[in-house]
Enzyme design. Structure first.
Site, mmCIF file in Angstrom:
data_model
loop_
_atom_site.group_PDB
_atom_site.id
_atom_site.type_symbol
_atom_site.label_atom_id
_atom_site.label_comp_id
_atom_site.label_asym_id
_atom_site.label_seq_id
_atom_site.Cartn_x
_atom_site.Cartn_y
_atom_site.Cartn_z
ATOM 1 N N GLU A 36 97.921 24.947 19.020
ATOM 2 C CA GLU A 36 97.494 25.006 17.618
ATOM 3 C C GLU A 36 97.037 23.629 17.141
ATOM 4 O O GLU A 36 96.010 23.490 16.471
ATOM 5 C CB GLU A 36 98.655 25.498 16.745
ATOM 6 C CG GLU A 36 98.277 25.644 15.278
ATOM 7 C CD GLU A 36 99.486 25.950 14.380
ATOM 8 O OE1 GLU A 36 100.601 26.145 14.910
ATOM 9 O OE2 GLU A 36 99.305 25.960 13.153
ATOM 10 N N LYS A 87 119.530 28.352 9.800
ATOM 11 C CA LYS A 87 119.054 29.359 10.755
ATOM 12 C C LYS A 87 119.526 30.759 10.348
ATOM 13 O O LYS A 87 118.917 31.752 10.707
ATOM 14 C CB LYS A 87 119.554 29.031 12.159
ATOM 15 C CG LYS A 87 118.881 27.814 12.781
ATOM 16 C CD LYS A 87 117.502 28.156 13.315
ATOM 17 C CE LYS A 87 116.756 26.911 13.791
ATOM 18 N NZ LYS A 87 115.317 27.181 13.989
ATOM 19 N N GLU A 146 117.002 31.762 7.981
ATOM 20 C CA GLU A 146 115.728 31.988 8.663
ATOM 21 C C GLU A 146 115.687 33.368 9.323
ATOM 22 O O GLU A 146 114.695 34.094 9.198
ATOM 23 C CB GLU A 146 115.500 30.907 9.724
ATOM 24 C CG GLU A 146 114.126 30.970 10.372
ATOM 25 C CD GLU A 146 113.962 29.977 11.510
ATOM 26 O OE1 GLU A 146 114.964 29.676 12.186
ATOM 27 O OE2 GLU A 146 112.830 29.506 11.732
ATOM 28 N N GLU A 172 109.898 38.089 6.919
ATOM 29 C CA GLU A 172 108.776 37.976 7.863
ATOM 30 C C GLU A 172 109.230 38.092 9.311
ATOM 31 O O GLU A 172 108.422 38.322 10.210
ATOM 32 C CB GLU A 172 108.072 36.613 7.733
ATOM 33 C CG GLU A 172 107.613 36.207 6.365
ATOM 34 C CD GLU A 172 108.675 35.418 5.621
ATOM 35 O OE1 GLU A 172 109.423 36.080 4.878
ATOM 36 O OE2 GLU A 172 108.777 34.209 5.778
#
Lengths: 638, 402, 158
Positions: free
Chosen positions: A311, A394, A397, A402
């Site tokens: 990326e 985490k 997360e 998503e």
């Protein structure tokens, strides 16, 4: 920590200390004092506490923390200074004249005992029903001062509701001793500014903006407050009961991934000195607990390097060659969920800088429930994925909406190092005595590049090892001795490095879909930076905003916690700079001893691109499973 | 500002003074001259702590910095104190002239008055007064025609927090923080407002300075005792026929004060406000002075009908609420004292627990972070000690053996 | 909160920042002005002050919670503060409080339904020589009796 006395610190909590002389050898640079009738000489401006520690005299403390600025509020560390009417807080008293100190006079001892009794009288709860049992500073003080009765009574019922709203941090203010370490951590060390003292007098308590639950404010879940809480008032949201249930359920296939930082720190929970790596022992212990497979998060760290590195090269190409305004550089790393949420809240306009690559934890979750499920022919519905992380963020997360690209919740539970240690103890296992064993296939053992993700600068070093080699065709070890990219290592808050690309080689097969050649990179100087702790991240972002040197960077690594993951909010308590250094040493030493130390040389990575992500990095499929998007959260609280 | 006609009598503060005189004197007075007279006068801080003003100013003057500040502590929150209100209402010239003199002496360009929020109604008249001073060149640039003598005064209001009367808490409040006292050292004379050397003086101290500059340190110290020079403004309230503000020489006895205000059947005198000590009849020959009973000026008189435990409870409720809450001894200690008083009230106590509380009180006095917690146990200790018969035996209309 | 209302608050605070500056030391006077005008400091106003002074909203909230005269919940148009310190207490303060409580139909710490009055206790307001003392907004009344208190209330009510 370099930002101890930043302007933003609550002034009352700053060390209003005298500047120490650069060279104490100069005349007037030192001062002779007496501590308990022993004559010693100390540099001007040394605090009484520092002087005592230096000379092996124990002074109990509670609100003091090595990482934080001085508070002087708990008054446990008071000492007698001859000629002064009142006792002085040794943590806050800078020595500038030849004083005589008594650290354990009757007045001092009585005062300390009274203060401990007062704190205990308001400290609700029983030690045996507390996550910090046997690792609590208040408990230790009580023991040290022989507290055997509640001299001033004891609260009989809770005064505060426990805030369980956050998936990461649980606040039980009934156990709070108002040392304000969390406040100093949140405002001063991390510059997040979620916690402050609210109210006055006996109503004083630590809370959030408008006393809202933690989940509704701009908490980034870094958990640094937990690491510095002396009692059980702050703890991580512990999912271990649910994990036990999954393990005990014969229909569930429970797999666990372990990140490098817990492996370098969990030994501390079993009495090993900081900096003892127990990777192999931990693998065995996890199998004995009942996990069906034990995987190495470093595998997806390697995968992150390939995806994020690709990326980056694409972004650079679009920016440098095509002058595409949508190609935004510098690219920011995205593996630290605390940092990501910080950016979403505080600098939402910068989220396009974030690499779209998921963190290694989340990549692993998505692969386990797709690729791995296929390989071992298990219904992904029956797989439970657990991630052992040094991190409280985490937990947040893996709960982000998503993060369900496999069609299921990619990672079911984020487990901290501390919580795992508890599970191991509960299973009757003494971790240091375990025989060593390897990680399970099909992911196997990963590279050293993935391993060093645990230390600040590690992601950058791993990325550079791969990018430099793929672009120049030269071996990294020919550029940097022992492959150690020292300029990005260390604990300085912000580090900057320039790496010139003098020659280029052929484009490797993996990247042929994107680039014909590397000529456009020839002669380019790669500019990179590393920041750890969100206070430092803020400085970097402000510099970029102002068009400073860092705005010219190509790639910047950010970690939410001081020291990087090894200093994460899920790591063993206590923490300080010394301990974090030891953990970093353990991680770098393990890297040094591994046969494979570059992500792109990890054979399992090559296997997955040959057999599963066949369209290569940053392709459609990899985007679906391994990349994500971010939310412009902003700071406004309705 | 409409001047209320002066009708007050006193040898020092309420003696004759012409508006601006102290400032105009500076034309011929150097900084050293001011400091000399101050030293000579033996003036000590009138807020209660009694730190020598000359020393404070010398330290601030000697500190190196590009900026220095004068702060006038008008956060008069000690229960039973209202002398500063009288000074600011009736004698603003003494206070503001004193601030200008302080600015001149320590080398500050800005003075700040921290006015308690409860005195909001004084804001407008005081600002008007400052405006007049500016028009008369007693404030602003080249004050009194002395080139380079620039000084201005701002008034900032508090918002209802007793602890802000503590000088470092006051500075914190001015800087936009919770009024939580700082660690000392370093002291404000080195690291004060915005980190710059700052002298924080009580309203009355500044008023005294204006007189001293005109009349000299020798004149000043003729009043009072050897160690407590000058006079003291007392705010006298409670059970007496003539409450109000009085100026008395240091060394005056409690008995004399009671006579002055025509108090009858006095049982107890609380000297120094809620944080002061409470005296019983046998102690009325004690003197108001730094060497005996020091006070910031509050004298509360209670007659035979008053319930001492009720009075003590009122004080402790005050401290529980007004503690800033940062340090352990003060935050929790005051609560324990109050609980102890409630136990006595319910007749549900043991003497061993009361003794524990006394020990705790001693700890609070030495281990609290600031003056609030260091002095809040005073009423507890003195009332329990000086009125123990009434408190524990109910022989004076108190518990009455409930 | 409507967008226009928000914009009005923002504009107001921006003007205050122009007057008092954007240093943290401006926090007290800015909040006092907002408090005076709106009788409380709203959630939105707190966040706007924080933004414009570059501090955290929780710091503004913490500050407000420390000072008795600043509050985050709306109070009555007129704030009655009765001194509860000992001297006023001995001068029959409780009779005054009882009279006001009856008159307004609220207890200390409460606000009338029509939002006209909030009744509070205050610690010493420096009128001990003329107690019992009571303040209505920034005006102070001394030697208050129950009758006098009620007369003051009707005067304030207008």
């Amino acid at each position: 920590m370099e930002n101890k006395n930043e302007k933003r610190a609550p002034v009352s909590q700053k060390a209003h200390t005298v500047e120490k002389p650069k060279n104490p050898e100069y005349i007037g640079g030192t001062v002779s004092i007496e501590i308990n009738e022993k004559k010693i000489s100390v540099p001007m401006g040394t605090t009484i506490l520092e002087a005592c520690r230096e000379h092996g005299i124990h002074i109990p403390t509670l609100c003091h923390h090595d990482d934080l600025c001085v508070a002087g509020v708990c008054r446990i560390c008071v000492v007698e200074v001859e000629g002064m009417r009142t006792l002085q807080a040794s943590c806050a008293y800078p020595i500038t004249s030849p004083i005589k100190i008594k650290t354990s006079s009757p007045m001092v001892r009585k005062a300390r005992r009274n203060i401990i009794d007062l704190l205990i009288s308001e400290h609700y709860g029983e030690c045996y029903a507390c996550v910090r049992n046997n690792n609590c500073e208040l408990q230790s003080l009580a023991k040290e001062y022989g507290v055997d009765t509640f001299n001033f009574g004891h609260v009989q019922s809770p005064r505060f509701e426990v805030d369980l709203s956050s998936p990461s941090v649980v606040r039980d203010m009934n156990k709070c001793v108002l040392c304000k370490r969390c406040v100093r951590t949140c405002i001063d060390l991390q510059e997040v500014g979620v916690l402050e003292a609210i109210g006055r007098g006996d109503h004083t308590h630590i809370s959030t903006f408008l006393e809202k639950p933690l989940a509704d404010v701009i908490c980034i879940n870094c958990g640094q407050c937990i690491n510095r809480c002396p009692t059980g008032a702050l703890r991580a949201n512990d999912p271990s009961d649910e994990i036990w249930n999954a393990i005990d359920d014969p229909n569930k296939h429970v797999v666990i991934q372990t990140a490098p930082s817990p492996r370098a720190a969990i030994g501390e929970e079993f009495g090993l000195p900081p900096g003892t790596s127990v990777t192999g022992e931990l693998n065995t212990a996890l199998r004995r607990i009942g996990f069906d497979k034990v995987f190495d998060t470093n595998f997806t760290a390697d995968l992150t390097i390939i995806e994020e590195g690709t990326e980056l090269l694409i972004r650079l190409y679009n920016a440098l060659v095509k002058n595409d305004p949508t190609a935004i550089v510098p690219q920011f790393t995205s593996c630290s969920p605390g940092w990501v949420k910080y950016l979403e809240h505080f600098y939402p306009d910068f989220i396009d800088h974030l690499s779209s690559a998921k963190s290694p934890q989340q990549m692993f979750g998505a692969l386990i429930k797709t690729f791995y499920a296929q390989e071992v022919k298990v219904n992904p519905e029956d797989i439970v994925t657990v991630a052992v992380m040094p991190c409280s963020a985490k937990k947040f997360e893996c709960n982000r909406p998503e993060m369900q690209d496999s069609g299921f919740k990619d990672v079911d539970y984020g487990l901290t190092t501390r919580e795992l240690a508890k599970m191991i103890k509960e299973a009757g296992i003494n971790l240091p005595e375990m025989p060593k064993s390897e990680f399970d296939d099909p992911f196997g053992n990963a590279s050293g590049a993935g391993l060093i993700f645990g230390a600040t600068g590690g992601v950058m070093e791993a990325a550079l090892r791969t990018v430099l080699e793929l672009v120049t065709g030269n071996k990294v070890e020919d550029i940097f001795e022992n492959m150690n990219i020292v300029p990005v290592r260390g604990f300085e808050g912000i580090r900057y490095a320039e790496i010139p690309v003098e020659n280029v080689g052929p484009v490797p097969d993996l990247l042929k879909a994107y680039f014909k050649d590397w000529n456009w990179l020839k002669g380019v100087t790669l500019k990179v930076a590393v920041a750890h702790g969100t206070a430092n991240a803020k400085k970097v972002l402000e510099d970029i905003k102002a068009g400073g040197k860092l705005s010219q960077c190509h790639f910047i690594e950010f970690m939410g916690c001081p020291g990087g993951c090894l200093g994460g909010g899920g790591q063993p308590i206590p923490t300080n700079e010394e301990i974090r250094k030891k953990r970093a040493e353990a991680i770098y030493a393990e890297d040094q001893g591994l046969p494979i130390r570059k992500s792109h040389e990890n054979p399992h990575i090559l296997y997955i691109y040959e057999n599963f992500l066949t369209e290569g990095p940053c392709s459609h499929k990899s985007h679906k499973l391994l990349h994500t998007q971010y939310v412009k959260r902003g700071k406004y609280i309705a | 500002m409409e001047k209320i006609k002066k009708r007050r009598e006193g040898k020092v503060i309420f003696s004759e003074y012409t508006r601006g005189a102290g400032i105009n004197k500076l034309k011929e007075f150097s900084r050293e001259d001011v400091l000399f007279e101050l030293k000579e006068s033996g003036l000590k801080g009138r807020g209660g702590a009694g730190f020598p003003t000359a020393t404070k100013w010398m330290l601030t003057a000697a500190a190196k910095s590009d900026k220095k500040f004068v702060i006038c502590n008008a956060d008069e929150g000690e229960p039973g104190t209202f002398k500063d209100r009288v000074l600011l209402t009736e004698y603003p010239e003494l206070v503001f002239d004193g601030m200008v003199i302080a600015g001149y002496t320590i080398g500050a360009k800005l003075g700040i008055v921290y006015l308690r929020g409860e005195y909001e109604y004084l804001m407008k008249p005081l600002q008007d007064y400052l405006q007049v001073m500016k028009e008369d060149n007693l404030l602003g640039n080249n004050i009194a025609g002395v080139t380079g003598f620039d000084f201005d005064i701002n008034i900032v209001m508090g918002s209802g927090a007793y602890v802000c009367g503590e000088e470092t808490a006051l500075i914190e409040s001015l800087e936009g923080h919770r009024g939580e006292a700082r660690n000392r050292p370093p002291f404000p004379v080195n690291t004060g407002y915005m980190g710059h050397p700052t002298t924080v003086n009580n309203v009355e101290t500044l008023a005294a300075v204006s007189h001293i500059v005109i009349k000299g340190g020798n004149w000043f110290k003729k009043v009072g005792t050897d160690k407590s020079t000058g006079s003291k403004l007392l705010s006298i309230s409670g059970d007496c026929n003539k409450p109000g503000v009085y100026e008395v020489p240091w060394g005056t006895t409690i008995q004399e004060v009671l006579k002055l205000v025509d108090a009858k059947d006095t049982k107890a005198v609380q000297v120094g406000g809620a944080s002061g000590i409470c005296l019983n009849k046998t102690q009325f020959d004690r003197t108001i002075s730094y060497e005996d009973v020091a006070t910031g000026g509050s004298i509360m008189i209670f007659n035979e009908n008053r319930d001492m435990l009720h009075i003590l409870k009122n004080f402790m409720e005050f401290f529980v609420e007004e503690s800033c809450g940062q340090c352990t001894p003060c935050r929790i200690g005051n609560v324990k004292m109050l609980e102890g008083i409630e136990m006595i009230e319910r007749n549900d106590y043991t003497f061993s627990y009361i003794n524990k509380l006394k020990g705790l009180a001693e700890t609070m006095k030495v281990a609290s972070k600031c003056g609030l917690g260091q002095s809040s146990p005073n009423p507890f200790l003195s009332i329990i000690e000086n009125f123990r018969e009434e408190i524990f035996n109910g022989s004076h209309g108190g518990r009455n053996g409930k | 909160m409507l967008v226009e209302e928000k914009n009005a608050v923002t504009e107001e605070i921006e003007n205050l920042v122009k007057t008092y500056g954007s240093e943290r030391s401006a926090l007290m006077p800015i909040l006092q002005e907002i408090q005076k005008k709106h009788r409380h400091i709203s959630d939105y106003a707190q966040q706007e002050v924080a933004r414009l002074l570059d501090i955290h909203p929780v710091e503004v909230f913490s500050f407000i919670s420390f000072y008795s005269f600043l509050n985050t919940e709306p109070k009555g148009k007129n704030i009655i503060r009765i001194c509860r310190t000992i001297v006023c207490d001995t001068k029959n303060k409780s009779a005054v409080v009882a009279a006001i409580e009856r008159e307004l139909g609220i207890k200390v710490g409460e606000t009338t339904k029509d939002k006209k009055f909030t009744l509070e206790y205050a610690n010493c307001i420096g009128m001990c020589d003329q107690g019992p003392a009571m303040a209505v907004n920034d005006r102070v009344y001394t030697k208050v009796t129950p009758e006098k208190a009620i007369a003051i209330l009707s005067e304030v009510r207008g």
